[in-house]
Each structure stands twice: as C-alpha cells, then as structure tokens.
Design a protein around this motif. Structure first.
Motif, PDB file in Angstrom:
ATOM      1  N   PHE A  11       0.634  -1.362   0.181  1.00 48.20           N
ATOM      2  CA  PHE A  11       0.112   0.034   0.405  1.00 48.20           C
ATOM      3  C   PHE A  11       1.157   1.542  -0.039  1.00 48.20           C
ATOM      4  O   PHE A  11       0.628   1.767  -1.176  1.00 48.20           O
ATOM      5  N   ILE A  12       2.081   1.273   1.293  1.00 46.23           N
ATOM      6  CA  ILE A  12       2.502   2.853   1.430  1.00 46.23           C
ATOM      7  C   ILE A  12       3.824   2.805   0.266  1.00 46.23           C
ATOM      8  O   ILE A  12       3.867   3.473  -0.750  1.00 46.23           O
ATOM      9  N   GLY A  13       4.054   1.323   0.256  1.00 46.37           N
ATOM     10  CA  GLY A  13       5.417   1.517  -0.937  1.00 46.37           C
ATOM     11  C   GLY A  13       4.853   1.914  -2.292  1.00 46.37           C
ATOM     12  O   GLY A  13       5.622   2.573  -2.809  1.00 46.37           O
ATOM     13  N   ILE A  30      11.653  -4.690  -4.552  1.00 47.46           N
ATOM     14  CA  ILE A  30      12.140  -6.064  -4.039  1.00 47.46           C
ATOM     15  C   ILE A  30      10.140  -6.500  -3.477  1.00 47.46           C
ATOM     16  O   ILE A  30      10.323  -5.498  -2.376  1.00 47.46           O
ATOM     17  N   ASP A  31       9.823  -7.863  -3.876  1.00 47.21           N
ATOM     18  CA  ASP A  31       8.199  -7.727  -2.429  1.00 47.21           C
ATOM     19  C   ASP A  31       8.205  -9.393  -2.697  1.00 47.21           C
ATOM     20  O   ASP A  31       8.858 -10.185  -3.961  1.00 47.21           O
ATOM     21  N   ASN A  32       7.330  -9.890  -1.996  1.00 50.04           N
ATOM     22  CA  ASN A  32       8.077 -11.195  -1.769  1.00 50.04           C
ATOM     23  C   ASN A  32       5.750 -11.426  -2.386  1.00 50.04           C
ATOM     24  O   ASN A  32       6.143 -13.039  -1.771  1.00 50.04           O
ATOM     25  N   CYS A  34       3.488 -11.357  -0.463  1.00 44.43           N
ATOM     26  CA  CYS A  34       2.823 -12.095   0.339  1.00 44.43           C
ATOM     27  C   CYS A  34       1.704 -11.024   1.008  1.00 44.43           C
ATOM     28  O   CYS A  34       0.632 -12.002   1.730  1.00 44.43           O
ATOM     29  N   ASN A  35       1.601 -10.016   0.933  1.00 43.49           N
ATOM     30  CA  ASN A  35       0.496  -9.101   0.990  1.00 43.49           C
ATOM     31  C   ASN A  35       0.526  -8.489   0.430  1.00 43.49           C
ATOM     32  O   ASN A  35      -0.442  -6.611   0.440  1.00 43.49           O
ATOM     33  N   SER A  36       0.881  -8.819  -0.991  1.00 41.91           N
ATOM     34  CA  SER A  36       0.573  -7.483  -2.247  1.00 41.91           C
ATOM     35  C   SER A  36       0.423  -8.658  -3.489  1.00 41.91           C
ATOM     36  O   SER A  36       0.563  -9.477  -3.771  1.00 41.91           O
ATOM     37  N   GLN A  37       0.062  -7.945  -4.495  1.00 41.17           N
ATOM     38  CA  GLN A  37      -0.077  -8.641  -5.744  1.00 41.17           C
ATOM     39  C   GLN A  37       0.626  -8.143  -7.212  1.00 41.17           C
ATOM     40  O   GLN A  37       0.585  -6.208  -7.162  1.00 41.17           O
ATOM     41  N   HIS A  79      12.810   0.748   3.256  1.00 37.47           N
ATOM     42  CA  HIS A  79      12.505  -0.512   3.960  1.00 37.47           C
ATOM     43  C   HIS A  79      10.783  -0.368   4.832  1.00 37.47           C
ATOM     44  O   HIS A  79      10.180  -0.289   5.654  1.00 37.47           O
ATOM     45  N   PHE A  80       9.739  -0.984   3.512  1.00 40.70           N
ATOM     46  CA  PHE A  80       8.709  -1.081   4.060  1.00 40.70           C
ATOM     47  C   PHE A  80       8.621  -2.501   4.326  1.00 40.70           C
ATOM     48  O   PHE A  80       7.330  -2.954   4.902  1.00 40.70           O
ATOM     49  N   ALA A  81       8.842  -2.902   3.488  1.00 38.79           N
ATOM     50  CA  ALA A  81       8.919  -4.942   3.808  1.00 38.79           C
ATOM     51  C   ALA A  81       8.953  -5.269   5.531  1.00 38.79           C
ATOM     52  O   ALA A  81       9.309  -4.825   6.012  1.00 38.79           O
ATOM     53  N   LEU A  83       5.559  -7.209   8.332  1.00 39.23           N
ATOM     54  CA  LEU A  83       3.981  -7.672   8.230  1.00 39.23           C
ATOM     55  C   LEU A  83       3.344  -6.827   9.559  1.00 39.23           C
ATOM     56  O   LEU A  83       4.134  -6.089  10.053  1.00 39.23           O
ATOM     57  N   LYS A  84       1.714  -6.724   9.046  1.00 42.75           N
ATOM     58  CA  LYS A  84       1.760  -5.097   9.491  1.00 42.75           C
ATOM     59  C   LYS A  84      -0.371  -5.273  10.671  1.00 42.75           C
ATOM     60  O   LYS A  84      -0.738  -4.454  11.208  1.00 42.75           O
ATOM     61  N   SER A  85      -0.300  -7.036  10.678  1.00 42.42           N
ATOM     62  CA  SER A  85      -1.049  -6.782  11.600  1.00 42.42           C
ATOM     63  C   SER A  85      -1.211  -7.315  13.302  1.00 42.42           C
ATOM     64  O   SER A  85      -0.368  -7.989  12.926  1.00 42.42           O
ATOM     65  N   VAL A 147       2.827  -7.240  20.197  1.00 40.53           N
ATOM     66  CA  VAL A 147       3.961  -7.423  19.705  1.00 40.53           C
ATOM     67  C   VAL A 147       4.497  -7.222  17.966  1.00 40.53           C
ATOM     68  O   VAL A 147       5.625  -6.504  17.876  1.00 40.53           O
ATOM     69  N   TYR A 148       3.080  -6.273  17.328  1.00 36.67           N
ATOM     70  CA  TYR A 148       3.854  -5.687  16.349  1.00 36.67           C
ATOM     71  C   TYR A 148       4.449  -4.608  16.269  1.00 36.67           C
ATOM     72  O   TYR A 148       5.993  -3.841  15.702  1.00 36.67           O
ATOM     73  N   GLY A 149       4.304  -3.533  17.637  1.00 33.13           N
ATOM     74  CA  GLY A 149       4.584  -2.423  17.832  1.00 33.13           C
ATOM     75  C   GLY A 149       6.162  -2.884  18.676  1.00 33.13           C
ATOM     76  O   GLY A 149       7.129  -2.204  18.206  1.00 33.13           O
TER      77      GLY A 149
HETATM   78  N1  LIG Z   1      -0.144   0.828   6.935  1.00 33.23           N
HETATM   79  C1  LIG Z   1       0.052   1.282   8.170  1.00 33.23           C
HETATM   80  O1  LIG Z   1      -1.782   1.655   8.446  1.00 33.23           O
HETATM   81  C2  LIG Z   1       1.030   1.430   8.737  1.00 33.23           C
HETATM   82  C3  LIG Z   1       0.905   2.300   9.810  1.00 33.23           C
HETATM   83  C4  LIG Z   1       2.460   2.434  10.595  1.00 33.23           C
HETATM   84  C5  LIG Z   1       3.897   1.803   9.897  1.00 33.23           C
HETATM   85  N2  LIG Z   1       3.323   0.921   8.486  1.00 33.23           N
HETATM   86  C6  LIG Z   1       4.314   0.060   8.145  1.00 33.23           C
HETATM   87  O2  LIG Z   1       4.860   0.586   6.896  1.00 33.23           O
HETATM   88  C7  LIG Z   1       5.229  -0.724   5.873  1.00 33.23           C
HETATM   89  C8  LIG Z   1       4.072  -0.710   4.538  1.00 33.23           C
HETATM   90  O3  LIG Z   1       2.636  -1.055   5.398  1.00 33.23           O
HETATM   91  P1  LIG Z   1       1.735  -0.866   4.268  1.00 33.23           P
HETATM   92  O4  LIG Z   1       0.288  -1.083   4.444  1.00 33.23           O
HETATM   93  O5  LIG Z   1       2.126  -0.379   2.716  1.00 33.23           O
HETATM   94  O6  LIG Z   1       1.829  -2.926   4.163  1.00 33.23           O
HETATM   95  P2  LIG Z   1       1.097  -3.719   3.125  1.00 33.23           P
HETATM   96  O7  LIG Z   1       0.794  -5.098   3.510  1.00 33.23           O
HETATM   97  O8  LIG Z   1       0.235  -2.813   1.814  1.00 33.23           O
HETATM   98  O9  LIG Z   1       3.258  -3.829   2.220  1.00 33.23           O
HETATM   99  C9  LIG Z   1       4.485  -4.620   2.697  1.00 33.23           C
HETATM  100  C10 LIG Z   1       4.475  -5.249   1.884  1.00 33.23           C
HETATM  101  O10 LIG Z   1       5.589  -5.990   2.319  1.00 33.23           O
HETATM  102  C11 LIG Z   1       5.501  -7.125   1.873  1.00 33.23           C
HETATM  103  N3  LIG Z   1       6.589  -7.817   2.494  1.00 33.23           N
HETATM  104  C12 LIG Z   1       6.676  -8.496   3.629  1.00 33.23           C
HETATM  105  N4  LIG Z   1       7.632  -9.308   4.373  1.00 33.23           N
HETATM  106  C13 LIG Z   1       7.909  -8.950   3.099  1.00 33.23           C
HETATM  107  C14 LIG Z   1       9.208  -9.644   3.408  1.00 33.23           C
HETATM  108  N5  LIG Z   1      10.383 -10.657   4.295  1.00 33.23           N
HETATM  109  N6  LIG Z   1      10.461  -9.918   2.209  1.00 33.23           N
HETATM  110  C15 LIG Z   1      10.195  -9.460   0.817  1.00 33.23           C
HETATM  111  N7  LIG Z   1       8.570  -8.338   0.821  1.00 33.23           N
HETATM  112  C16 LIG Z   1       7.664  -8.245   2.286  1.00 33.23           C
HETATM  113  C17 LIG Z   1       4.909  -7.487   1.269  1.00 33.23           C
HETATM  114  O11 LIG Z   1       4.302  -8.411   0.508  1.00 33.23           O
HETATM  115  C18 LIG Z   1       3.713  -5.997   1.057  1.00 33.23           C
HETATM  116  O12 LIG Z   1       3.725  -6.007  -0.368  1.00 33.23           O
HETATM  117  C19 LIG Z   1       5.156  -2.279   6.911  1.00 33.23           C
HETATM  118  O13 LIG Z   1       6.273  -1.552   7.444  1.00 33.23           O
HETATM  119  C20 LIG Z   1       3.998  -1.023   8.120  1.00 33.23           C
HETATM  120  O14 LIG Z   1       4.406  -2.594   9.321  1.00 33.23           O
HETATM  121  C21 LIG Z   1       2.380   1.003   8.190  1.00 33.23           C
END
Ligand SMILES: NC(=O)c1ccc[n+]([C@@H]2O[C@H](COP(=O)([O-])OP(=O)(O)OC[C@H]3O[C@@H](n4cnc5c(N)ncnc54)[C@H](O)[C@@H]3O)[C@@H](O)[C@H]2O)c1
Length: 336
Positions: A11-13, A30-32, A34-37, A79-81, A83-85, A147-149
């Motif tokens: 989403f943010i990346g 680079i993206d694996n 796991c939460n995107s298409q 570095h966006f990659a 997990l965020k739940s 844990v996420y925090g």
């Molecule tokens: N969206 C929010 O509300 C929010 C708020 C604060 C912080 N964040 C942080 O910002 C970052 C981006 O958030 P987002 O909302 O875009 O999440 P998102 O899940 O949409 O994007 C994260 C991307 O990282 C990829 N990814 C995850 N683990 C990976 C790995 N090991 N190797 C390669 N790719 C991997 C996923 O496939 C996904 O495309 C995250 O680190 C998240 O924790 C998000």
C-alpha cells in the motif's frame, strides 16, 4: 538517486514509488507478494510511464539483496517490507519477529556489506503505546502495547545503535499514523487480503457489498462523538513525506525518528460521514463492545517533520475518502 523499495508493491510503498519516479529517481522494487499483487506493478508502470525493475523475493534472502544493491548501484533503501497485523502479531509473534526484525537485520547487513548507508525505515505510531500526553511528539516515552509495535521499536533501536557505531550511516525512522486514501488515478490503493483489520478498507468492503455492515467498536469513549479518534493521513501525503526524508538522508548523517501525521484526530463517525458523501451511499453500522487494546484517541505532533524535512500533510479527510472511493469503484468495475 537509485532507490530500492522493499515491500514496494504494498500500500504505502506503491504510492511512494509513484512520487519518487515522478521526481526523476530510479526506483527498484523487491517484494515477496505475501500481502500484495503483481498487477500493482503494471498499474505503477502505467502511472509512472516507466519500467520499474522488480524482484519477487524476500528481504531475508541476503545474496539476492546484495545482488540487487550492487547491480542497480543503489544509494538509498526505503524499507517498507513488513507484516502489519496487530492481532496476528499476538497469535504468531515469532513470525513477526522473524519477518520484521530478522528481515531488517538481513537487509542492514547486506547494505553494510555493499556500502549502502542511507536508509528510511517504516516505523509506526504504535511505538508510543498508551499516551502519557497528546499529541504524541517524538520524545514521548516508547512503550508499545503489542508485538507488532515491539518489532518496530526493536528495529528503531538496532538502527540507532548502528548509527552510533558507524557515523557514515544516515537513517530516518518514519513513524506513520493512520494512512488511508489512494492514488488520484484510482489505479492503486489499499488491497487487504481477507477481512480487513482497519477501518477504511472495512468501509470499502461494506460499500461494495462484500460485508453487511460496519462494526463500530465502542461509542462511549470520552471523545467528541464517543467513537475512537485517529490521525488519518492521506497515503499520497505520506508518499510525499518519503520524498522529503530522502532529500534529508542524502544531506545528513546520523539517526532520526520523525512522526508523519496530520496532527488532527478524526472520529470513526467523521470518517463514515465523509465516505458517505464520497460514495453517495449510507453505510450501515452496528455498535459493538470496545475492543481490548484500542486507545480512545491519539494523534501526532507533526512539527518535527515540518522543521526537519520541510514536509506537512496537505490533503483533507474528504480527499482521503474521495480517492479511496475512486479506487473502490475501479475495483468494482474490474470485478464485473
Ligand atoms: N498501513 C499502516 O497503517 C501502517 C502504519 C504504520 C506503519 N506501517 C508500516 O509500513 C510498512 C508498509 O505498510 P503497508 O501498509 O504498505 O503494508 P503492506 O502489507 O501493504 O505492504 C508491505 C509489503 O511488504 C511485502 N513484504 C512483507 N514481508 C516481506 C518480506 N519478508 N520480503 C519481501 N517483501 C515483504 C508485502 O508483500 C507487501 O507488499 C510496513 O512495514 C508497516 O508495518 C504501516
């Protein structure tokens, strides 16, 4: 600059990629997935009019990272990659520590080995925990409630220690508040898998008929209308914040943590009414018990971002809802 975005199809990346490409930077992703298409890459290419080098791979894969960093002469990594739940991080903590903390360590080591020492890290307002005072400024005590925090705080601390041990590093940890909204084209937005955890994607699924109603968790908080209040920020403002942070890391060394928020708290009902206006639909709501761990209200003090990065959020709540709705309409058209 040549910039590597880890998690750049998320989403943010993905929104940040559009801003950086428009500014003339060379963006590599680079993206694996796991939460995107993968289709998001096509949308990015049609928005930017550029072919963006993409690697389907994991940030825990050190040889792949080193290869990408060297081949593309990367100068900075965002570095966006991760997990965020919040909920899943409680039931599967090792998965979160492995991916978010372990993944960051592998990335940092690969950067160190290839002499790439500019890094922007996606941190979160969750590092603050229960507010001792509001708005949260960057000096607020750090005591994440989940844990996420804690994974975000641990990475921040690792990066701070690293910057003390090697003065060549330039690191900015961006503490995001609550990003919502979508790109103005309607081509990219937030695409959660399964039932969404967050308010805006949930509302989108109610409006598109996938979910019957919105659950409002608590309407008896000590807030303006009894519902929880959050600092929602347009994802394109957040993307602009990364462009500003990039200029900063290019010119300064050391470690900094900076809030990216609007400084305004909007309630659940504010968001619902703005979305009803955007979509011209009524959103059915059911009030439920408060959820354990939910804070009544929090929002950012956004002054440091203005002073240090020259960045300030510009877009209002209506524009966040209008863009989310435009993206949702696009998804509905594609599903037909
Ligand atoms: N969206 C929010 O509300 C929010 C708020 C604060 C912080 N964040 C942080 O910002 C970052 C981006 O958030 P987002 O909302 O875009 O999440 P998102 O899940 O949409 O994007 C994260 C991307 O990282 C990829 N990814 C995850 N683990 C990976 C790995 N090991 N190797 C390669 N790719 C991997 C996923 O496939 C996904 O495309 C995250 O680190 C998240 O924790 C998000």
């Amino acid at each position: 600059m040549n910039i590597l975005l880890t998690g750049g199809l998320g989403f943010i990346g993905s929104h940040t990629a559009t801003v950086l490409a428009a500014e003339g930077h060379e963006v590599v992703i680079i993206d694996n997935l796991c939460n995107s298409q993968r289709q998001t890459l096509d949308s990015l290419e049609s928005i930017t009019g550029k072919e963006l080098p993409f690697y389907e791979g994991d940030v825990r894969d050190a040889p792949l990272l080193k290869e990408i960093l060297q081949k593309h002469h990367i100068e900075c990594v965002i570095h966006f990659a991760g997990l965020k739940s919040v909920a899943e991080s409680g039931t599967d903590p090792l998965k979160y520590f492995d991916n978010n903390v372990g993944g960051s360590i592998v990335l940092i080591e690969a950067m160190q080995a290839t002499n790439v020492k500019k890094l922007i890290f996606s941190s979160s307002a969750t590092v603050y925990g229960e507010p001792q005072y509001l708005p949260y400024d960057e000096d607020h005590p750090l005591a994440p409630m989940n844990v996420y925090g804690r994974t975000k705080l641990q990475v921040e601390e690792i990066l701070q220690d690293l910057s003390k041990s090697d003065l060549d590093w330039s690191i900015v940890c961006l503490r995001y508040f609550n990003p919502i909204g979508a790109h103005e084209s309607g081509l990219i937005g937030e695409l959660p898998q399964g039932i969404p955890n967050n308010l805006m994607p949930y509302i989108c699924q109610v409006v598109s008929g996938k979910l019957p109603h919105l659950n409002v968790f608590g309407d008896d908080y000590d807030t303006k209308d009894g519902t929880g209040e959050r600092d929602y920020i347009h994802v394109m403002d957040l993307a602009d914040g990364h462009a500003a942070a990039l200029e900063f890391v290019d010119k300064h060394k050391g470690w900094e943590a900076v809030n990216l928020g609007t400084g305004i708290a909007y309630s659940v009902y504010d968001l619902v009414s703005a979305f009803e206006k955007s979509s011209n639909q009524t959103i059915p709501k059911v009030v439920k018990e408060r959820r354990i761990g939910d804070l009544p209200i929090y929002y950012a003090k956004a002054d440091k971002a203005l002073v240090m990065l020259g960045w300030k959020a510009k877009r209002d709540l209506q524009s966040m809802c209008d863009s989310s709705w435009k993206y949702q309409e696009q998804l509905l058209k594609l599903a037909k």
